[in-house]
Design an enzyme around this catalytic site. Sequence first.
Site, PDB file in Angstrom:
ATOM      1  N   GLY B  24      -5.137 -30.081  22.808  1.00 38.42           N
ATOM      2  CA  GLY B  24      -5.239 -30.901  21.605  1.00 38.42           C
ATOM      3  C   GLY B  24      -5.499 -30.004  20.419  1.00 38.42           C
ATOM      4  O   GLY B  24      -5.327 -28.794  20.490  1.00 38.42           O
ATOM      5  N   GLU B  26      -8.452 -29.540  18.786  1.00 36.28           N
ATOM      6  CA  GLU B  26      -9.663 -28.744  18.804  1.00 36.28           C
ATOM      7  C   GLU B  26     -10.141 -28.438  20.205  1.00 36.28           C
ATOM      8  O   GLU B  26     -11.065 -27.663  20.370  1.00 36.28           O
ATOM      9  CB  GLU B  26     -10.766 -29.427  17.999  1.00 36.28           C
ATOM     10  CG  GLU B  26     -10.913 -30.900  18.271  1.00 36.28           C
ATOM     11  CD  GLU B  26     -12.203 -31.443  17.697  1.00 36.28           C
ATOM     12  OE1 GLU B  26     -13.058 -30.647  17.293  1.00 36.28           O
ATOM     13  OE2 GLU B  26     -12.361 -32.659  17.671  1.00 36.28           O
ATOM     14  N   ALA B  27      -9.517 -29.022  21.197  1.00 38.27           N
ATOM     15  CA  ALA B  27     -10.024 -28.806  22.542  1.00 38.27           C
ATOM     16  C   ALA B  27      -8.905 -28.601  23.541  1.00 38.27           C
ATOM     17  O   ALA B  27      -7.770 -28.988  23.317  1.00 38.27           O
ATOM     18  CB  ALA B  27     -10.870 -30.000  22.973  1.00 38.27           C
ATOM     19  N   ASP B 168     -10.863 -40.839  14.454  1.00 37.02           N
ATOM     20  CA  ASP B 168      -9.590 -40.143  14.636  1.00 37.02           C
ATOM     21  C   ASP B 168      -8.657 -41.014  15.474  1.00 37.02           C
ATOM     22  O   ASP B 168      -8.155 -40.597  16.511  1.00 37.02           O
ATOM     23  CB  ASP B 168      -9.818 -38.786  15.311  1.00 37.02           C
ATOM     24  CG  ASP B 168      -8.548 -37.948  15.381  1.00 37.02           C
ATOM     25  OD1 ASP B 168      -7.602 -38.248  14.644  1.00 37.02           O
ATOM     26  OD2 ASP B 168      -8.518 -37.000  16.173  1.00 37.02           O
TER      27      ASP B 168
END
Lengths: 371, 272
Positions: B24, B26-27, B168
């Site tokens: 994703g 940020e992860a 989000d």
Amino acid sequence: MTVDLDQYAKPGKSYYLALGLEGSANKIGVGVIKHNLGQLSSTNSAEVLSNVRDTYVTPPGEGFLPRDTARHHRNWVVRIIKDALKVAKVSGSDLDCICFTQGPGMGAPLQSVVIAARTLSQLWDLPLVGVNHCIGHIEMGREITGAQNPVVLYVSGGNTQVIAYSRQRYRIFGETLDIAIGNCLDRFARTLKIPNIPFPGYNIEQMAKKGKHLVPLPYTVKGMDLSMSGILAHIDQLAKQMFSGKKPPVDEETGEPITAEDLCFSLQETLYSMLVEITERAMAHVQSNQVLIVGGVGSNLRLQEMMQLMVQDRKGGSIHATDERFCIDNGIMIAHAGLLSYRTGQTNELWNTVCTQRYRTDEVFVKWRDD
Amino acid sequence: MTDHIVAQAQKILPNIPLSVVSQGAEALVFQTGTHPYCSEESLIHLSNASTFIIKYRPPKPYRHPKIDKQITKSRTIAEAKFMSKLSKLSIPSPDLISIDSINGVIWMGYKGKPLANGEISSLKNWLWWLEKQDDSASLCVSDVVEKVFLNIGALIAKLHLNEMIHGDLTSSNILLEENHDGVFEAVLIDFGLSSYSGLPEDKAVDLYVLERAVLSTHSVHSEIYNEWLLKGYNDMHLSKEFKSKQGSKKLVETIKRLEDVRLRGRKRSMLG
């Protein structure tokens, strides 16, 4: 790309020439571009014949007002057009069309430039092509860097958008919910009374290089959108405290006083982190691994560096950016995007050349792409 | 080029077999067969006892280390808290198993089921898959799709009525899980940007973000999709459960604000 771009070619001519006029903010730019017949590709790329620009610069601590900017454009437009034609070694009768910025931008400056465009169109009997400023940036960026289908981060004085192409439109995935990034930087530069030459963002960037302490600022990402007005208010407050000498801010860890350089550094680090984050989120969402940075703030090297670091961590990622000739508002991008429009038969009748201050990127039908 | 991030994760989680599910923004999301503290026998009663999800937020080299540390820690904690609160309210979301906020690791239960083309069963992938099967309207705007959107709208309403903001909402952050009757049920994921607020403004922005994501990602039928979402959202506010708790008043406030936010997005000055 399989759209036929040569339906409207003049018989017996193997190339197109377009003049582009841009004046949506404090820069007036004129450019001449040349396309050869056939699809644009790495072996048949657009040729920049001239790209002339003049910037209306205000004293430190002041922004540019619409009326004064329009006057500047009116004073310069004829000289710059003459210059651009001279550099390109073409005359009015060689051209295929006159392209102009139809929006978005400041009303008065837009008006003063479109009048020049209309005059030339009637003088030389050439069709007019109205161009969306943002589309100009995107198409020029794609042409110069060769990026095929990138996620576009469009950052400038008045715009902050994350854009991706889908079904013949450039769609906006994320954008600012209040002020634009360049606006935020410019206004902070005014607070610090930093010179406006060559442009405030550049001077902030130079000062930020000397900054050491990171001041905590709000970090306001909302999905793929972001908000910047709160950050500006916060850092303006810190700057005021610093100047007044009463309770000057100090670094939490070392206790050293915070300097103007530190503030510039912290502002850049925070804002650009947010920009890179929303760009990455859009990339993950549309499953793309190319980024194209366009717009005036896109010439900032720190932003480019951060984007590079982000892209390195994504599979097959690549970053595309242009330098200030094409990042900062210019006439050539209007000529290029306008010519693409012209080659697919999109021109504006005289009655339909009214400029608009608000013109969304996703309102434009991208007829020259069908992927 | 994500290999070194996988290596980082492996260093934090030694001896745990990891396979990448997705990257994703940020992860990195991994799948694993190992539960951090329960023995295999004690897990028999779980439906997905053999698969778990590990979400790892690696340090972001582009961010200043000070900003990065703070964000990783606060988002990991916020996400874990949000998940536990959701499970208390029995709003479908992954079950929280364990958390390591300093390293940015969350261990959670597995949700969803791969689609026919092997992709994760997110709303986005499902709609894209439907579009590929048949571009005509019949499949993309069928009753099944309508039900899914109504269900999602209701789910978001439940969140908002409990003063929780996702932060989000996109079609990638909604998973679909087929229940025993073959009906698709929505599961919310990814709460790194979540917050708690009763303000109509925050709820409206939350809805606006999703509305725009649908518009840009699923543009062909976005109008009807968004209509269904709002219908589901409306219905939940006016349902028996929330009517007595000022549901209709809150609804009016949020929708009015949503209209303002939409206008702001479109009419904001756009110079440059």
